[in-house]
Design an enzyme around this catalytic site. Structure first.
Site, PDB file in Angstrom:
ATOM      1  N   GLY A  37     -14.015   2.399 -13.497  1.00 20.50           N
ATOM      2  CA  GLY A  37     -12.853   3.355 -13.588  1.00 20.50           C
ATOM      3  C   GLY A  37     -11.900   2.714 -14.625  1.00 20.50           C
ATOM      4  CB  SER A  38      -8.542   3.627 -15.812  1.00 19.01           C
ATOM      5  OG  SER A  38      -9.010   4.773 -16.256  1.00 19.01           O
ATOM      6  CG  PHE A  39      -6.317   0.321 -13.447  1.00 23.23           C
ATOM      7  CD1 PHE A  39      -5.480  -0.672 -14.138  1.00 23.23           C
ATOM      8  CD2 PHE A  39      -5.908   1.486 -14.011  1.00 23.23           C
ATOM      9  CE1 PHE A  39      -4.405  -0.303 -14.775  1.00 23.23           C
ATOM     10  CE2 PHE A  39      -5.079   2.035 -14.444  1.00 23.23           C
ATOM     11  CZ  PHE A  39      -4.249   1.052 -14.988  1.00 23.23           C
ATOM     12  CG  ASP A 150      -6.328  10.908  -7.610  1.00 27.16           C
ATOM     13  OD1 ASP A 150      -6.090  11.859  -8.205  1.00 27.16           O
ATOM     14  OD2 ASP A 150      -6.849   9.839  -7.836  1.00 27.16           O
TER      15      ASP A 150
END
Length: 282
Positions: A37-39, A150
């Site tokens: 993912g992004s992180f 989320d």
């Protein structure tokens, strides 16, 4: 141009997945890279101490402190939660300059994978039953004083007859308006799991109150409905979901209630949903 290329190359090199067979921290043997993912990165591993299959989440090295902060935050949150539909925290390991979160491994597919890759569609009653299952872990979180923030199709896993809610990286204390960790994890790109503009939906989703999670459930239901939607004619003028989707009036009113924050708690929403299921899904 050269500088930008170098930065991208260096970032990709730093974030290259760990090799299969690598034993992390002398305990977790990496069997398969699951995704990034992004992180963070996720791996299926074998715990050499117990022999159990586990999920290992590693912060992306290129994100450094920000990734570590989000991972530690998720670990602390999971320590306080205990529900059969939320994967359990098993360990938080520090190895050299990296930190990893080890969790219960749930075998199954996300709703995102089922819809986008497998082409699965849902009836209104099937989607409502998934919503009902998700209300259970959400109710637990709210009772513990947290809001998920989320609730989207990538964060819902289906394993047999059970539905799991995952990824509490954006969760926070109810009423904690100062919490903004991970707000830009999607980098401005509209993620899957929303039926209208991401900007407006994101703003509403991030409000630290239980109704935000119910709002997310409303969009999740609509996304499942649109997975099987076919316009009556090519080039037809776009209409609102209320007109495009052939839904029972009771179901439509319930979904509107989710999107309009009609209920302030998952428990109150659950009571109404039970009534709707009896009326519309006999």
């Amino acid at each position: 141009m050269l500088g930008a290329w170098w930065q991208r190359w260096r970032r990709d090199w730093m974030d290259y997945p760990l090799r299969e067979g690598t034993v992390y921290a002398g305990r977790y043997r990496i069997e398969r890279f699951i995704g990034m993912g992004s992180f963070g990165q996720a791996y299926r591993c074998t715990d050499l101490t117990s022999g159990a299959a586990v999920l290992l989440k590693r912060g992306k090295p290129s994100k450094r402190g920000q990734a570590r902060e989000m991972l530690k935050r998720e670990s602390d949150m999971l320590r306080r939660l205990d529900h059969p539909q939320i994967p359990k925290r098993l360990d938080y390991s520090v190895h050299r300059r990296e930190e990893v979160l080890v969790m219960e491994l749930v075998e199954g597919d996300s709703l995102e994978h089922a819809i986008m890759e497998q082409g699965r569609t849902f009836s209104a009653c099937e989607a409502l039953h998934i919503v009902r299952q998700l209300l259970q872990p959400l109710k637990h979180m709210h009772e513990k004083g947290y809001v998920h923030r989320d609730v989207r199709i990538p964060n819902v896993l289906v394993s047999g007859d059970r539905v799991y809610l995952i990824d509490v990286g954006l969760a926070c204390r109810i009423g904690d308006t100062s919490s903004a960790a991970g707000e830009e994890r999607h980098g401005g790109r509209a993620p899957s799991g929303f039926a209208d503009s991401w900007g407006a939906a994101k703003h509403r989703m991030r409000v630290p109150e239980p109704a935000s999670d119910l709002y997310g459930l409303g969009h999740l239901f609509l996304f499942m409905m649109y997975a099987g939607y076919k316009p009556a004619a090519e080039g037809q003028e776009e209409r609102g979901w209320e007109e495009e989707l052939a839904l029972d009036l009771e179901v439509k009113a319930f979904v509107q209630g989710l999107l309009e924050s009609r209920w302030r708690s998952a428990a109150a929403c659950e009571r109404e949903l039970e009534r709707v299921l009896k009326e519309a899904c006999l």
